[in-house]
Design a protein around this motif. Structure first.
Motif, short mmCIF file in Angstrom:
data_model
loop_
_atom_site.label_atom_id
_atom_site.label_comp_id
_atom_site.label_asym_id
_atom_site.label_seq_id
_atom_site.Cartn_x
_atom_site.Cartn_y
_atom_site.Cartn_z
N ALA A 42 40.92 -46.61 -3.91
CA ALA A 42 40.09 -47.82 -3.76
C ALA A 42 39.05 -47.83 -4.88
O ALA A 42 38.44 -46.81 -5.17
N GLU A 43 38.88 -48.99 -5.46
CA GLU A 43 37.80 -49.19 -6.43
C GLU A 43 36.65 -49.83 -5.66
O GLU A 43 36.82 -50.88 -5.05
N VAL A 44 35.50 -49.16 -5.68
CA VAL A 44 34.36 -49.62 -4.88
C VAL A 44 33.09 -49.67 -5.72
O VAL A 44 32.97 -48.98 -6.73
N ARG A 45 32.15 -50.48 -5.24
CA ARG A 45 30.79 -50.49 -5.77
C ARG A 45 29.88 -50.10 -4.64
O ARG A 45 30.14 -50.39 -3.47
N GLY A 46 28.76 -49.45 -5.00
CA GLY A 46 27.80 -49.07 -3.97
C GLY A 46 26.63 -48.32 -4.57
O GLY A 46 26.51 -48.20 -5.79
N HIS A 47 25.79 -47.83 -3.68
CA HIS A 47 24.61 -47.06 -4.10
C HIS A 47 24.78 -45.62 -3.66
O HIS A 47 25.08 -45.36 -2.49
N GLN A 48 24.60 -44.71 -4.60
CA GLN A 48 24.70 -43.30 -4.28
C GLN A 48 23.54 -42.89 -3.39
O GLN A 48 22.41 -43.33 -3.58
N VAL A 49 23.84 -42.06 -2.39
CA VAL A 49 22.83 -41.57 -1.46
C VAL A 49 22.36 -40.20 -1.93
O VAL A 49 23.17 -39.29 -2.13
N ASN A 50 21.06 -40.05 -2.13
CA ASN A 50 20.49 -38.77 -2.53
C ASN A 50 20.46 -37.82 -1.35
O ASN A 50 20.58 -38.23 -0.20
N ALA A 51 20.25 -36.54 -1.63
CA ALA A 51 20.21 -35.51 -0.58
C ALA A 51 19.12 -35.77 0.46
O ALA A 51 19.26 -35.42 1.62
N ASP A 52 18.02 -36.43 0.04
CA ASP A 52 16.92 -36.70 0.98
C ASP A 52 17.12 -37.99 1.78
O ASP A 52 16.27 -38.40 2.55
N GLY A 53 18.28 -38.65 1.61
CA GLY A 53 18.58 -39.85 2.37
C GLY A 53 18.21 -41.15 1.69
O GLY A 53 18.49 -42.21 2.21
N THR A 54 17.58 -41.09 0.52
CA THR A 54 17.22 -42.32 -0.20
C THR A 54 18.41 -42.80 -1.01
O THR A 54 19.31 -42.02 -1.35
N LEU A 55 18.40 -44.09 -1.31
CA LEU A 55 19.45 -44.68 -2.14
C LEU A 55 19.00 -44.75 -3.58
O LEU A 55 17.85 -45.09 -3.86
N ARG A 56 19.91 -44.47 -4.49
CA ARG A 56 19.60 -44.71 -5.91
C ARG A 56 19.60 -46.22 -6.12
O ARG A 56 20.48 -46.93 -5.61
N PRO A 57 18.63 -46.73 -6.85
CA PRO A 57 18.50 -48.18 -6.97
C PRO A 57 19.63 -48.85 -7.75
O PRO A 57 19.98 -49.98 -7.46
N ARG A 58 20.20 -48.14 -8.70
CA ARG A 58 21.24 -48.74 -9.53
C ARG A 58 22.60 -48.63 -8.84
O ARG A 58 23.02 -47.56 -8.43
#
Length: 122
Positions: A42-58
């Motif tokens: 699957a080709e997907v777009r999304g936001h990577q989740v950091n170890a502390d639970g925050t999302l990377r903005p890009r």
């Protein structure tokens, strides 16, 4: 394979392209699904989740082997409402997903959560 927007998946590093280390991604869109090298990808777009639970903005793109991806959470209606009101998107702060303890119980304190096994999600 059903990954609607808001689904968070975890993929081992040998099952997606391109990156290094395991990938935890909050899906915003599935662009396509099809065979590649004898497997379903699957080709997907999304936001990577950091170890502390925050999302990377890009937002990022990834090509993911479907059979190796594991859904770890899906946004609850409460989280979508908080996002629409901007509670989780204050200027200068990261989007906080919240935490889930080892038993899968939602821990209080964050506006937007990565799913839950607690009563609010049932």
């Amino acid at each position: 394979m059903g990954w609607p927007a808001g689904t968070t998946i975890r993929v081992p590093d040998d099952a997606y392209r391109f990156g290094e280390g395991p990938l935890t991604l909050r899906v915003t869109e599935v662009l396509s699904v099809g065979p590649f090298e004898g497997r379903l990808w699957a080709e997907v777009r999304g936001h990577q989740v950091n170890a502390d639970g925050t999302l990377r903005p890009r937002e990022r793109f990834a090509s993911i082997r479907v059979d190796r991806a594991r859904v770890i959470a899906t946004d609850t209606p409460r989280a979508w409402a908080a996002d629409r009101l901007g509670a989780a998107h204050q200027p200068g702060t990261a989007d906080r997903l919240g935490t889930v303890d080892r038993l899968g119980t939602e821990q209080p304190g964050a506006a937007a959560r990565v799913g839950s096994a607690g009563p609010a999600a049932r």
